[in-house]
Design a protein around this motif. Sequence first.
Motif, PDB file in Angstrom:
ATOM      1  N   CYS A 168      73.851  -1.863   8.256  1.00 16.00           N
ATOM      2  CA  CYS A 168      74.639  -1.829   9.498  1.00 16.00           C
ATOM      3  C   CYS A 168      74.033  -2.683  10.608  1.00 16.00           C
ATOM      4  O   CYS A 168      74.718  -3.512  11.227  1.00 16.00           O
ATOM      5  N   SER A 169      72.728  -2.535  10.859  1.00 16.97           N
ATOM      6  CA  SER A 169      72.103  -3.303  11.940  1.00 16.97           C
ATOM      7  C   SER A 169      71.903  -4.761  11.546  1.00 16.97           C
ATOM      8  O   SER A 169      71.905  -5.657  12.404  1.00 16.97           O
ATOM      9  N   GLY A 170      71.760  -5.016  10.222  1.00 18.33           N
ATOM     10  CA  GLY A 170      71.633  -6.401   9.761  1.00 18.33           C
ATOM     11  C   GLY A 170      72.903  -7.190  10.032  1.00 18.33           C
ATOM     12  O   GLY A 170      72.857  -8.366  10.420  1.00 18.33           O
ATOM     13  N   LEU A 171      74.079  -6.555   9.851  1.00 22.34           N
ATOM     14  CA  LEU A 171      75.350  -7.221  10.129  1.00 22.34           C
ATOM     15  C   LEU A 171      75.499  -7.521  11.624  1.00 22.34           C
ATOM     16  O   LEU A 171      75.905  -8.632  11.999  1.00 22.34           O
ATOM     17  N   VAL A 172      75.174  -6.548  12.466  1.00 24.80           N
ATOM     18  CA  VAL A 172      75.293  -6.753  13.918  1.00 24.80           C
ATOM     19  C   VAL A 172      74.342  -7.856  14.370  1.00 24.80           C
ATOM     20  O   VAL A 172      74.713  -8.731  15.168  1.00 24.80           O
ATOM     21  N   GLN A 173      73.132  -7.846  13.859  1.00 21.67           N
ATOM     22  CA  GLN A 173      72.160  -8.867  14.243  1.00 21.67           C
ATOM     23  C   GLN A 173      72.642 -10.262  13.814  1.00 21.67           C
ATOM     24  O   GLN A 173      72.562 -11.227  14.585  1.00 21.67           O
ATOM     25  N   ALA A 174      73.176 -10.377  12.583  1.00 22.45           N
ATOM     26  CA  ALA A 174      73.662 -11.665  12.085  1.00 22.45           C
ATOM     27  C   ALA A 174      74.852 -12.161  12.894  1.00 22.45           C
ATOM     28  O   ALA A 174      74.970 -13.365  13.181  1.00 22.45           O
ATOM     29  N   ALA A 175      75.748 -11.257  13.308  1.00 24.60           N
ATOM     30  CA  ALA A 175      76.923 -11.654  14.091  1.00 24.60           C
ATOM     31  C   ALA A 175      76.504 -12.217  15.439  1.00 24.60           C
ATOM     32  O   ALA A 175      77.027 -13.245  15.900  1.00 24.60           O
TER      33      ALA A 175
ATOM     34  N   SER B 220      68.927  -0.203  14.254  1.00 24.03           N
ATOM     35  CA  SER B 220      70.019   0.384  15.040  1.00 24.03           C
ATOM     36  C   SER B 220      69.518   1.138  16.269  1.00 24.03           C
ATOM     37  O   SER B 220      70.179   1.137  17.318  1.00 24.03           O
ATOM     38  N   GLN B 221      68.367   1.786  16.158  1.00 23.07           N
ATOM     39  CA  GLN B 221      67.843   2.520  17.310  1.00 23.07           C
ATOM     40  C   GLN B 221      67.642   1.601  18.503  1.00 23.07           C
ATOM     41  O   GLN B 221      68.025   1.930  19.637  1.00 23.07           O
ATOM     42  N   ASP B 222      67.038   0.441  18.260  1.00 23.02           N
ATOM     43  CA  ASP B 222      66.789  -0.505  19.356  1.00 23.02           C
ATOM     44  C   ASP B 222      68.076  -1.187  19.812  1.00 23.02           C
ATOM     45  O   ASP B 222      68.265  -1.445  21.002  1.00 23.02           O
ATOM     46  N   GLN B 223      68.958  -1.506  18.881  1.00 21.93           N
ATOM     47  CA  GLN B 223      70.213  -2.157  19.254  1.00 21.93           C
ATOM     48  C   GLN B 223      71.057  -1.253  20.158  1.00 21.93           C
ATOM     49  O   GLN B 223      71.734  -1.738  21.074  1.00 21.93           O
TER      50      GLN B 223
ATOM     51  N   ALA C 224      77.918  -0.683  14.675  1.00 20.37           N
ATOM     52  CA  ALA C 224      79.004  -1.540  14.177  1.00 20.37           C
ATOM     53  C   ALA C 224      79.492  -2.413  15.342  1.00 20.37           C
ATOM     54  O   ALA C 224      79.023  -2.260  16.476  1.00 20.37           O
ATOM     55  N   ILE C 225      80.447  -3.317  15.045  1.00 16.63           N
ATOM     56  CA  ILE C 225      80.958  -4.239  16.068  1.00 16.63           C
ATOM     57  C   ILE C 225      82.416  -3.908  16.355  1.00 16.63           C
ATOM     58  O   ILE C 225      83.245  -3.810  15.431  1.00 16.63           O
ATOM     59  N   TYR C 226      82.729  -3.725  17.625  1.00 16.14           N
ATOM     60  CA  TYR C 226      84.119  -3.492  18.014  1.00 16.14           C
ATOM     61  C   TYR C 226      84.849  -4.830  17.997  1.00 16.14           C
ATOM     62  O   TYR C 226      84.419  -5.810  18.618  1.00 16.14           O
ATOM     63  N   VAL C 227      85.967  -4.875  17.225  1.00 18.36           N
ATOM     64  CA  VAL C 227      86.692  -6.146  17.074  1.00 18.36           C
ATOM     65  C   VAL C 227      88.014  -6.144  17.837  1.00 18.36           C
ATOM     66  O   VAL C 227      88.788  -7.096  17.749  1.00 18.36           O
ATOM     67  N   GLY C 228      88.286  -5.058  18.592  1.00 15.46           N
ATOM     68  CA  GLY C 228      89.511  -4.980  19.378  1.00 15.46           C
ATOM     69  C   GLY C 228      90.595  -4.211  18.651  1.00 15.46           C
ATOM     70  O   GLY C 228      90.504  -3.937  17.443  1.00 15.46           O
ATOM     71  N   GLY C 229      91.651  -3.855  19.400  1.00 19.03           N
ATOM     72  CA  GLY C 229      92.781  -3.152  18.802  1.00 19.03           C
ATOM     73  C   GLY C 229      92.439  -1.780  18.283  1.00 19.03           C
ATOM     74  O   GLY C 229      93.135  -1.249  17.420  1.00 19.03           O
ATOM     75  N   GLY C 230      91.349  -1.187  18.764  1.00 15.90           N
ATOM     76  CA  GLY C 230      90.951   0.144  18.298  1.00 15.90           C
ATOM     77  C   GLY C 230      90.222   0.140  16.981  1.00 15.90           C
ATOM     78  O   GLY C 230      90.040   1.214  16.382  1.00 15.90           O
ATOM     79  N   ASN C 231      89.785  -1.041  16.503  1.00 15.14           N
ATOM     80  CA  ASN C 231      89.093  -1.137  15.218  1.00 15.14           C
ATOM     81  C   ASN C 231      87.649  -1.623  15.388  1.00 15.14           C
ATOM     82  O   ASN C 231      87.282  -2.238  16.391  1.00 15.14           O
ATOM     83  N   PHE C 232      86.860  -1.358  14.377  1.00 17.72           N
ATOM     84  CA  PHE C 232      85.480  -1.881  14.336  1.00 17.72           C
ATOM     85  C   PHE C 232      85.191  -2.366  12.925  1.00 17.72           C
ATOM     86  O   PHE C 232      85.849  -1.971  11.953  1.00 17.72           O
TER      87      PHE C 232
ATOM     88  N   ALA D 135      69.174  -5.366   4.145  1.00 15.00           N
ATOM     89  CA  ALA D 135      69.721  -6.723   3.977  1.00 15.00           C
ATOM     90  C   ALA D 135      70.268  -7.261   5.295  1.00 15.00           C
ATOM     91  O   ALA D 135      70.842  -6.520   6.100  1.00 15.00           O
ATOM     92  N   THR D 136      70.117  -8.566   5.484  1.00 23.60           N
ATOM     93  CA  THR D 136      70.614  -9.213   6.717  1.00 23.60           C
ATOM     94  C   THR D 136      71.544 -10.383   6.403  1.00 23.60           C
ATOM     95  O   THR D 136      71.787 -11.233   7.248  1.00 23.60           O
ATOM     96  N   GLY D 137      72.107 -10.456   5.200  1.00 24.99           N
ATOM     97  CA  GLY D 137      73.043 -11.521   4.815  1.00 24.99           C
ATOM     98  C   GLY D 137      72.426 -12.442   3.789  1.00 24.99           C
ATOM     99  O   GLY D 137      71.283 -12.265   3.397  1.00 24.99           O
TER     100      GLY D 137
END
Length: 278
Positions: free
Chosen positions: A191-198, A210-213, A243-251, A183-185
């Motif tokens: 996991c890779s669908g979320l990163v691609q959409a962001a 994910s391998q290519d990302q 996944a996406i790093y959002v800062g503050g030590g979280n993703f 799924a991409t949204g």
Amino acid sequence: MSHTAHIPSHRKPRRSASKVSLRAGVAGGVLSTIALAGAAAPANAAQPVTETIEMPTLTGDLATTAAATVQATKTVAADLQLHAAQDAAASSAAKDAKKAKDDADQKAAEAEAKAKAEAEAKAKADAAARASRSAARTKLSSSSSDGSTSSTTTFKSSSATGSAASIVNFALAQVGKAYVSGATGSSAYDCSGLVQAAYRQVGVDLPRVSQDQSATGTQVSLSNLQPGDILYWGSSGSAYHVAIYVGGGNFVGAQNPSSGVVERSLDWDSPTGAVRVL
């Protein structure tokens, strides 16, 4: 014919067999005549009889025959030597061909054994990698029933600006949505669908899987992360989760079907590496 008759000798380069026989007959007749004359001579003859007889010369014919015989012998010998040399060459060529074939067979066997060993090693490495990914997915899918690992705290990094802020805000807005493989949204992601959409929110078209990302952009140290960086688990080019790093030590990541899209601490499951696209 007188007993003192002189028989002339006629030499020619070559004589036929018939001429040689004729001269032999003539010589025989002459000798017979001489014998008869001697018998008829008076017993008290005071002077000895002196005879000068020149026999037919056959030297020319014999020399020609001998030369022909020598030449024939030489020809036969030369033929024998030629055949011997040809046999030796054929034997040597056969030995060389057999040696070349044996060497080729040995090299082929060595190459086959090497290829088999490499194939077995690759199969073992692939099996180990699959086992590692399976174990990692099992870890990602395990969540605490008391809700301690399903935090939905919304975090907006004050250090995120520009395109990075847009990516972080989009990722945080998806927390709580479902995880569906492929799924991409917009209601579900993997996991890779979320990163691609962001990243699509800021006009960046990332690869789908994910391998290519994990091999896109610049590799960065986990100690030097910035909001918007892509985190990956596994190895670059063969990652099994992103996944996406959002800062503050979280993703934020779409983890698994049981937890969906969640925000987690890096301490919960430390990634292998990170790439920076912006």
